[in-house]
Design a protein around this motif. Sequence first.
Motif, short mmCIF file in Angstrom:
data_model
loop_
_atom_site.label_atom_id
_atom_site.label_comp_id
_atom_site.label_asym_id
_atom_site.label_seq_id
_atom_site.Cartn_x
_atom_site.Cartn_y
_atom_site.Cartn_z
N ARG A 43 0.88 -1.34 -0.05
CA ARG A 43 -0.08 -0.07 -0.09
C ARG A 43 0.97 1.05 -0.06
O ARG A 43 0.27 2.35 0.03
CB ARG A 43 -0.90 -0.22 1.34
CG ARG A 43 -1.92 -1.18 1.31
CD ARG A 43 -2.49 -1.51 2.49
NE ARG A 43 -3.33 -0.03 3.07
CZ ARG A 43 -3.82 0.02 4.23
NH1 ARG A 43 -3.72 -0.85 5.16
NH2 ARG A 43 -4.75 1.27 4.48
N GLY A 44 2.24 0.95 0.00
CA GLY A 44 3.04 2.29 0.10
C GLY A 44 2.87 3.14 -1.12
O GLY A 44 2.51 2.71 -2.36
N SER A 46 5.08 4.61 -3.13
CA SER A 46 6.17 4.83 -4.24
C SER A 46 6.13 3.25 -4.79
O SER A 46 6.93 3.28 -5.32
CB SER A 46 7.58 5.10 -3.43
OG SER A 46 7.73 4.32 -2.47
N VAL A 47 5.10 2.37 -4.41
CA VAL A 47 5.07 0.84 -4.75
C VAL A 47 4.36 0.81 -6.03
O VAL A 47 3.15 1.27 -6.14
CB VAL A 47 4.52 -0.07 -3.71
CG1 VAL A 47 4.48 -1.32 -4.36
CG2 VAL A 47 5.28 0.17 -2.49
N SER A 48 5.06 0.51 -7.22
CA SER A 48 4.33 0.20 -8.42
C SER A 48 3.15 -0.79 -8.19
O SER A 48 3.14 -1.68 -7.61
CB SER A 48 5.32 -0.08 -9.66
OG SER A 48 5.48 -1.39 -9.38
N ALA A 49 2.45 -0.69 -9.40
CA ALA A 49 1.12 -1.61 -9.42
C ALA A 49 1.74 -3.18 -9.54
O ALA A 49 1.47 -4.01 -8.99
CB ALA A 49 0.43 -1.45 -10.62
N ALA A 50 2.88 -3.24 -10.35
CA ALA A 50 3.61 -4.74 -10.65
C ALA A 50 4.07 -5.30 -9.22
O ALA A 50 3.99 -6.37 -8.85
CB ALA A 50 4.48 -4.66 -11.62
N ASP A 51 4.74 -4.40 -8.50
CA ASP A 51 5.35 -4.61 -7.28
C ASP A 51 4.34 -4.93 -6.16
O ASP A 51 4.45 -5.92 -5.26
CB ASP A 51 6.52 -3.57 -6.81
CG ASP A 51 7.43 -3.43 -7.45
OD1 ASP A 51 7.91 -4.26 -8.34
OD2 ASP A 51 8.27 -2.43 -7.63
N ALA A 52 3.24 -4.23 -6.06
CA ALA A 52 1.99 -4.46 -5.32
C ALA A 52 1.30 -5.71 -5.47
O ALA A 52 1.02 -6.64 -4.65
CB ALA A 52 1.21 -3.31 -5.35
N SER A 53 1.19 -6.10 -6.78
CA SER A 53 0.65 -7.30 -7.30
C SER A 53 1.49 -8.38 -6.80
O SER A 53 0.91 -9.36 -6.03
CB SER A 53 0.25 -7.32 -8.58
OG SER A 53 -0.15 -8.74 -9.02
N SER A 54 2.75 -8.66 -6.88
CA SER A 54 3.69 -9.45 -6.43
C SER A 54 3.65 -9.50 -4.87
O SER A 54 3.77 -10.77 -4.33
CB SER A 54 5.20 -9.07 -6.71
OG SER A 54 5.23 -9.11 -8.21
N LEU A 55 3.74 -8.59 -4.20
CA LEU A 55 3.63 -8.59 -2.63
C LEU A 55 2.38 -9.29 -2.10
O LEU A 55 2.22 -10.07 -1.33
CB LEU A 55 3.97 -7.25 -1.90
CG LEU A 55 5.14 -6.53 -2.26
CD1 LEU A 55 5.10 -5.15 -1.74
CD2 LEU A 55 6.22 -7.39 -1.22
N ARG A 56 1.18 -8.79 -2.69
CA ARG A 56 0.15 -9.46 -2.64
C ARG A 56 -0.14 -10.99 -2.72
O ARG A 56 -0.76 -11.64 -1.74
CB ARG A 56 -1.13 -8.77 -3.29
CG ARG A 56 -1.32 -7.21 -2.80
CD ARG A 56 -2.72 -6.74 -3.14
NE ARG A 56 -2.85 -5.33 -3.23
CZ ARG A 56 -2.51 -4.46 -3.92
NH1 ARG A 56 -2.14 -4.74 -5.18
NH2 ARG A 56 -2.58 -2.99 -3.73
N THR A 57 0.40 -11.30 -3.89
CA THR A 57 0.46 -12.83 -4.20
C THR A 57 1.07 -13.64 -3.20
O THR A 57 0.76 -14.61 -2.91
CB THR A 57 0.99 -13.12 -5.44
OG1 THR A 57 0.30 -12.28 -6.58
CG2 THR A 57 0.90 -14.33 -6.03
N ILE A 58 2.39 -13.08 -2.70
CA ILE A 58 3.15 -13.60 -1.88
C ILE A 58 2.45 -13.79 -0.49
O ILE A 58 2.25 -14.69 0.33
CB ILE A 58 4.54 -13.15 -1.50
CG1 ILE A 58 5.23 -13.18 -2.90
CG2 ILE A 58 5.40 -13.71 -0.55
CD1 ILE A 58 6.46 -12.63 -3.03
N ALA A 59 1.88 -12.74 -0.04
CA ALA A 59 1.21 -12.52 1.31
C ALA A 59 0.07 -13.73 1.32
O ALA A 59 -0.09 -14.41 2.44
CB ALA A 59 0.72 -10.95 1.31
#
Length: 457
Positions: A43-44, A46-59
Amino acid sequence: MTTLRLAFGSLRFRRGAFIATFINVFAGAAVLMAFASLLDTARGDSVSAADASSLRTIAGAVGGWGLVIVGFGVASTTNLAVRQRQAELALLKAIGATPRQIGRLIVGEGVAVAVAAAALGVVPAVLIGRAVVEALSRTDQIRHDVSHQFGSLALVAGPSTTLLATLGATALAARSAGRVSAREALSHATVESGAVGKGRVIAGGALLAAGLGCALAIATGLKDEGFTTLSVAGQACIASAIGLALLSPIMLRAVALPIELATRRSAAASAYLAVSAVRERTRQIAAVTMPVTVLTGLAVGTLYIQRIHDDTNAAEGIAVTVEDRGVQTLNLIIIGMISLFAAVVLINNCVASLLARTQEFGLARKIGATPGQLLGAVAWETGTAATCGLALGTVSAAIGIAGFAYGRSGSVSPDLDRMPYLAVVALVIGLTCIASLPAARRSLAVPMIDAAGPTRG
């Protein structure tokens, strides 16, 4: 309020008996909060949409199955603790306590332990979450300027899911304890009776069928779906492992007769004592078999599925992509975190089950058993439990591996290096020995007269 005061009094009086549950919940809460913090990081600004998607997938991947594994681990430890308290619970029933009050007592103890463990798990959760984000940055799965955040989602989702898992586990244990009458519990306080419950058999069979279904889906309709194929293969291993772990008491009962026949001619007292313990304490010994099954199934399955994926891509001349590296990192994170938790459960269950048998060992020494014979019996018991767990875990891993291998290469038995499997076997044997033998020696260190008398637990 009377039940609540009784629960806190029980916690103070039986501090040693609750350490194993506390450590399991503490480790589970730290893992769940750490991966929930990835949602805060996503949710930061400066986090891009692609990075946010990767983080949500792992979580989501680790958090979802992590919740299942944490609940499973806490349930096994809680059930072990409740079975060791049958005489105490029987006395409460004898003086008028109702099954509902017994249930509130057990659940109240579990909630108190869960709250304390979750609160203390915040600091390690921050460190684990930060390490995961740094690992993702080093492998170019997310940008290097993404900083780890530990915010409201981690503080709410982590403890709440931990508490939910603990509530479910303690509620099942309380229901089981409530069905045992006072007379039954007092007369069979040290001996288990009855077959494996129907609910357990149904749940184990359903999870095993789900694992087989996932493997079949990979082999037929999900052959080349990238991350989805790998994810479903992992689910096949996990579901099969938990299903077989729930059914492990049946296997332990089945192997008792072959062990007895194999050791009958040796006339070894240790083997006789071990066979008797496997028969009479099947579900208690299964508390060691279950985490071994989950640890083996998850570790072996994930390692070899990733190896097959990499080898098939290399054989087909497919270049390693960022997505492939991300999947590999995700798999290693999942296997590392959840395998670590399974190892903690294994060690705790070994230690808790053996320390609670001080009185049993004292009585055995009174009728002529030597400390050496009892140590030998413990070695036979834990060896049997670990071997059964390794066998069941290998089967669960093979289900996921065979489905994935057939979907990718057309063969259910690919040529694979045995070293990862042997490493997992060595790890399981090492953990079992490290946990069981010192605990058994500690129980035997108590003077025979004191050990054979009443114990406080």
